[in-house]
Design an enzyme around this catalytic site. Sequence first.
Site, PDB file in Angstrom:
ATOM      1  N   PRO A  55      16.021  -9.436  -3.374  1.00 23.64           N
ATOM      2  CA  PRO A  55      15.260 -10.670  -3.133  1.00 23.64           C
ATOM      3  C   PRO A  55      15.619 -11.854  -4.033  1.00 23.64           C
ATOM      4  O   PRO A  55      15.119 -12.957  -3.809  1.00 23.64           O
ATOM      5  CB  PRO A  55      13.806 -10.241  -3.361  1.00 23.64           C
ATOM      6  CG  PRO A  55      13.878  -9.010  -4.183  1.00 23.64           C
ATOM      7  CD  PRO A  55      15.169  -8.340  -3.872  1.00 23.64           C
ATOM      8  N   TYR A  84      13.535 -19.030 -12.420  1.00 21.82           N
ATOM      9  CA  TYR A  84      14.320 -17.795 -12.479  1.00 21.82           C
ATOM     10  C   TYR A  84      14.713 -17.613 -13.938  1.00 21.82           C
ATOM     11  O   TYR A  84      15.369 -18.478 -14.511  1.00 21.82           O
ATOM     12  CB  TYR A  84      15.577 -17.898 -11.607  1.00 21.82           C
ATOM     13  CG  TYR A  84      15.312 -17.852 -10.126  1.00 21.82           C
ATOM     14  CD1 TYR A  84      14.910 -18.986  -9.434  1.00 21.82           C
ATOM     15  CD2 TYR A  84      15.469 -16.665  -9.411  1.00 21.82           C
ATOM     16  CE1 TYR A  84      14.674 -18.937  -8.063  1.00 21.82           C
ATOM     17  CE2 TYR A  84      15.236 -16.613  -8.043  1.00 21.82           C
ATOM     18  CZ  TYR A  84      14.835 -17.752  -7.379  1.00 21.82           C
ATOM     19  OH  TYR A  84      14.601 -17.705  -6.028  1.00 21.82           O
TER      20      TYR A  84
HETATM   21  P1  RFL Z   1      10.212  -6.561   8.994  1.00 20.65           P
HETATM   22  O1  RFL Z   1       9.398  -7.691   8.428  1.00 20.65           O
HETATM   23  O2  RFL Z   1      10.377  -5.342   8.179  1.00 20.65           O
HETATM   24  O3  RFL Z   1       9.544  -6.205  10.403  1.00 20.65           O
HETATM   25  C1  RFL Z   1       9.900  -5.030  11.110  1.00 20.65           C
HETATM   26  C2  RFL Z   1       8.697  -4.597  11.922  1.00 20.65           C
HETATM   27  O4  RFL Z   1       9.042  -3.475  12.705  1.00 20.65           O
HETATM   28  C3  RFL Z   1       7.968  -2.543  12.673  1.00 20.65           C
HETATM   29  N1  RFL Z   1       8.497  -1.213  13.012  1.00 20.65           N
HETATM   30  C4  RFL Z   1       8.304  -0.615  14.213  1.00 20.65           C
HETATM   31  N2  RFL Z   1       7.648  -1.010  15.310  1.00 20.65           N
HETATM   32  C5  RFL Z   1       7.640  -0.161  16.372  1.00 20.65           C
HETATM   33  N3  RFL Z   1       8.241   1.068  16.382  1.00 20.65           N
HETATM   34  C6  RFL Z   1       8.919   1.494  15.291  1.00 20.65           C
HETATM   35  N4  RFL Z   1       9.524   2.681  15.285  1.00 20.65           N
HETATM   36  C7  RFL Z   1       8.973   0.632  14.148  1.00 20.65           C
HETATM   37  N5  RFL Z   1       9.538   0.734  12.913  1.00 20.65           N
HETATM   38  C8  RFL Z   1       9.232  -0.385  12.255  1.00 20.65           C
HETATM   39  C9  RFL Z   1       7.446  -2.671  11.246  1.00 20.65           C
HETATM   40  O5  RFL Z   1       6.122  -2.190  11.098  1.00 20.65           O
HETATM   41  C10 RFL Z   1       7.547  -4.182  11.042  1.00 20.65           C
HETATM   42  O6  RFL Z   1       6.351  -4.843  11.435  1.00 20.65           O
HETATM   43  O7  RFL Z   1      11.679  -7.045   9.407  1.00 20.65           O
HETATM   44  P2  RFL Z   1      12.218  -8.480   9.895  1.00 20.65           P
HETATM   45  O8  RFL Z   1      11.371  -9.023  11.012  1.00 20.65           O
HETATM   46  O9  RFL Z   1      13.668  -8.296  10.077  1.00 20.65           O
HETATM   47  O10 RFL Z   1      11.957  -9.469   8.671  1.00 20.65           O
HETATM   48  C11 RFL Z   1      12.670  -9.325   7.454  1.00 20.65           C
HETATM   49  C12 RFL Z   1      11.803  -9.785   6.272  1.00 20.65           C
HETATM   50  O11 RFL Z   1      10.549  -9.157   6.342  1.00 20.65           O
HETATM   51  C13 RFL Z   1      12.491  -9.483   4.923  1.00 20.65           C
HETATM   52  O12 RFL Z   1      13.879  -9.711   4.998  1.00 20.65           O
HETATM   53  C14 RFL Z   1      11.931 -10.366   3.786  1.00 20.65           C
HETATM   54  O13 RFL Z   1      10.572 -10.113   3.557  1.00 20.65           O
HETATM   55  C15 RFL Z   1      12.739 -10.145   2.505  1.00 20.65           C
HETATM   56  N6  RFL Z   1      12.203 -10.881   1.355  1.00 20.65           N
HETATM   57  C16 RFL Z   1      12.439 -12.241   1.191  1.00 20.65           C
HETATM   58  N7  RFL Z   1      13.142 -12.925   2.114  1.00 20.65           N
HETATM   59  C17 RFL Z   1      13.322 -14.274   1.991  1.00 20.65           C
HETATM   60  O14 RFL Z   1      13.992 -14.886   2.837  1.00 20.65           O
HETATM   61  N8  RFL Z   1      12.765 -15.003   0.963  1.00 20.65           N
HETATM   62  C18 RFL Z   1      12.025 -14.384   0.007  1.00 20.65           C
HETATM   63  O15 RFL Z   1      11.488 -15.091  -0.847  1.00 20.65           O
HETATM   64  C19 RFL Z   1      11.868 -12.958   0.066  1.00 20.65           C
HETATM   65  N9  RFL Z   1      11.148 -12.309  -0.851  1.00 20.65           N
HETATM   66  C20 RFL Z   1      11.406 -10.228   0.414  1.00 20.65           C
HETATM   67  C21 RFL Z   1      10.914 -10.964  -0.696  1.00 20.65           C
HETATM   68  C22 RFL Z   1      11.104  -8.877   0.549  1.00 20.65           C
HETATM   69  C23 RFL Z   1      10.319  -8.256  -0.386  1.00 20.65           C
HETATM   70  N10 RFL Z   1      10.010  -6.890  -0.150  1.00 20.65           N
HETATM   71  C24 RFL Z   1       8.752  -6.299  -0.321  1.00 20.65           C
HETATM   72  C25 RFL Z   1      10.971  -6.046   0.557  1.00 20.65           C
HETATM   73  C26 RFL Z   1      10.129 -10.364  -1.648  1.00 20.65           C
HETATM   74  C27 RFL Z   1       9.837  -8.998  -1.523  1.00 20.65           C
HETATM   75  C28 RFL Z   1       9.022  -8.377  -2.622  1.00 20.65           C
HETATM   76  C1  PHB Z   2       8.649 -15.458  -3.266  1.00 22.43           C
HETATM   77  O1  PHB Z   2       8.044 -16.574  -3.243  1.00 22.43           O
HETATM   78  O2  PHB Z   2       8.075 -14.390  -3.022  1.00 22.43           O
HETATM   79  C2  PHB Z   2      10.077 -15.431  -3.642  1.00 22.43           C
HETATM   80  C3  PHB Z   2      10.738 -16.634  -3.893  1.00 22.43           C
HETATM   81  C4  PHB Z   2      12.072 -16.609  -4.282  1.00 22.43           C
HETATM   82  C5  PHB Z   2      12.726 -15.402  -4.411  1.00 22.43           C
HETATM   83  C6  PHB Z   2      12.077 -14.214  -4.135  1.00 22.43           C
HETATM   84  C7  PHB Z   2      10.741 -14.218  -3.751  1.00 22.43           C
HETATM   85  O3  PHB Z   2      14.020 -15.400  -4.818  1.00 22.43           O
END
Ligand code: RFL
Ligand code: PHB
Length: 391
Positions: free
Chosen positions: A293, A202
């Site tokens: 994130p 980081y």
């Molecule tokens: P999701 O993964 O968004 O899944 C929701 C699903 O619902 C569907 N959906 C519908 N289905 C039916 N009818 C509808 N009307 C619908 N509307 C939506 C969608 O298509 C989808 O498949 O939510 P969920 O399950 O709560 O999971 C949450 C995680 O995906 C999210 O919090 C993380 O990805 C956040 N995040 C990170 N979290 C971590 O714990 N560690 C990380 O390292 C981390 N890095 C990140 C991240 C999120 C990122 N982005 C792109 C937002 C890095 C990034 C870049």
């Molecule tokens: C990742 O691996 O995508 C990642 C890891 C740590 C973070 C955010 C994203 O704080």
Amino acid sequence: MRTQVGIVGAGPAGLLLSHLLALRGIDSLVVEDRSRAYCEARQRAGLLEDGTVKLLREADLAQRLDAEGLEHGGIYLQFAGERHHLDFRDLTGGRTVTIYAQTEIVKDLITRRLADGGALEFEISGTAVAGLDTDRPVLSYTTAGGERREVVCDAIAGCDGFHGICRPSIPPGLLTVRDRDYPYAWLGITADVPPSTDELIYNRHPDGFALHTMRTPQVSRLYLQVPPDDRIEAWPDERIWAALQRRFALPGWELKEGPIFDKAITPMRSFVSSPMRYGRLFLAGDAAHIVPPTGAKGLNLAMADVSVLADALEALLRGDGRPADRYSDTCLRRVWRATHFSWWMTTMLHVTPAADPMTEELQLSQLRYVTSSRAAATSLAENYTGYPPLR
Ligand code: RFL
Ligand code: PHB
């Protein structure tokens, strides 16, 4: 049609919930508006807290995670031209984090649900929920084949992410929303090149924040702070690598470059909507809360919510509504801790556009403090590895 729990969304929250319910003998139907391939390829999180890994092991979902996940005992914090190591194992009495991509978790969950005969419907449309204030709520949708279905449930889980339909289905005026937008975004890339580091870096740099993370021993993932209105077309690969080289530069250390196969810009936001329940509708994961994130909390919070929800629904279906009544408060305590931690990491490490010099000095002072005081480092380590510990 009839199921016990109707689950909207086949992200990590919805899929894990359907598996945890199946382990308790409860049947569910998961409906998802995207295709299976899309859900399995969506590049997002990569880092699992200690308790999340233990939860997945307990649920017998960790075969591939244990074989392929990369366990990390700490992180690096880089600022003012120096890189410092924080040793989580030492600071927290042995707790660690594990790199295992969200794409792989989603693949493992879908494979397992289908192998166990679970009901999953992809590429549906027109999702709607009704009767939420009765004990027979109805989930309706149109199948990929064009057939309209109405499914009578005992409860509905809104696991449909930030842009889903479940949260907006709660009558107006009942939800309290707290949110904050940040004046920056993350440009994330995945590249075919072995990571240049053993643990995550980081990095606070005068040009902006940067993060070096990874997916496998052959694949690196990197992020750059960019302006919130920036467009990905403005970032050809050479510009991305040049910015990363400048921000990570350290004498005697080299950032290896390779072909980029995925790149996208993500806005940063903190958002908490409460309560996480209305009648027989229970919200979980991004449907109820979003964190920036920087603290790696979003996926972990989603999994923590559904581990509480599976127990609450099991009791509710047996006729004991007390755990369901506590569901929202139980989850929100963890959610607010993670919301604070993510805000704190974000504001400590990012460069605020047009910030006064005082802001920069305060950030640097905080970074010197967490890298020199054992008490401060322990607080960061305790939050980063997951607080309160889920397992
Ligand atoms: P999701 O993964 O968004 O899944 C929701 C699903 O619902 C569907 N959906 C519908 N289905 C039916 N009818 C509808 N009307 C619908 N509307 C939506 C969608 O298509 C989808 O498949 O939510 P969920 O399950 O709560 O999971 C949450 C995680 O995906 C999210 O919090 C993380 O990805 C956040 N995040 C990170 N979290 C971590 O714990 N560690 C990380 O390292 C981390 N890095 C990140 C991240 C999120 C990122 N982005 C792109 C937002 C890095 C990034 C870049
Ligand atoms: C990742 O691996 O995508 C990642 C890891 C740590 C973070 C955010 C994203 O704080």
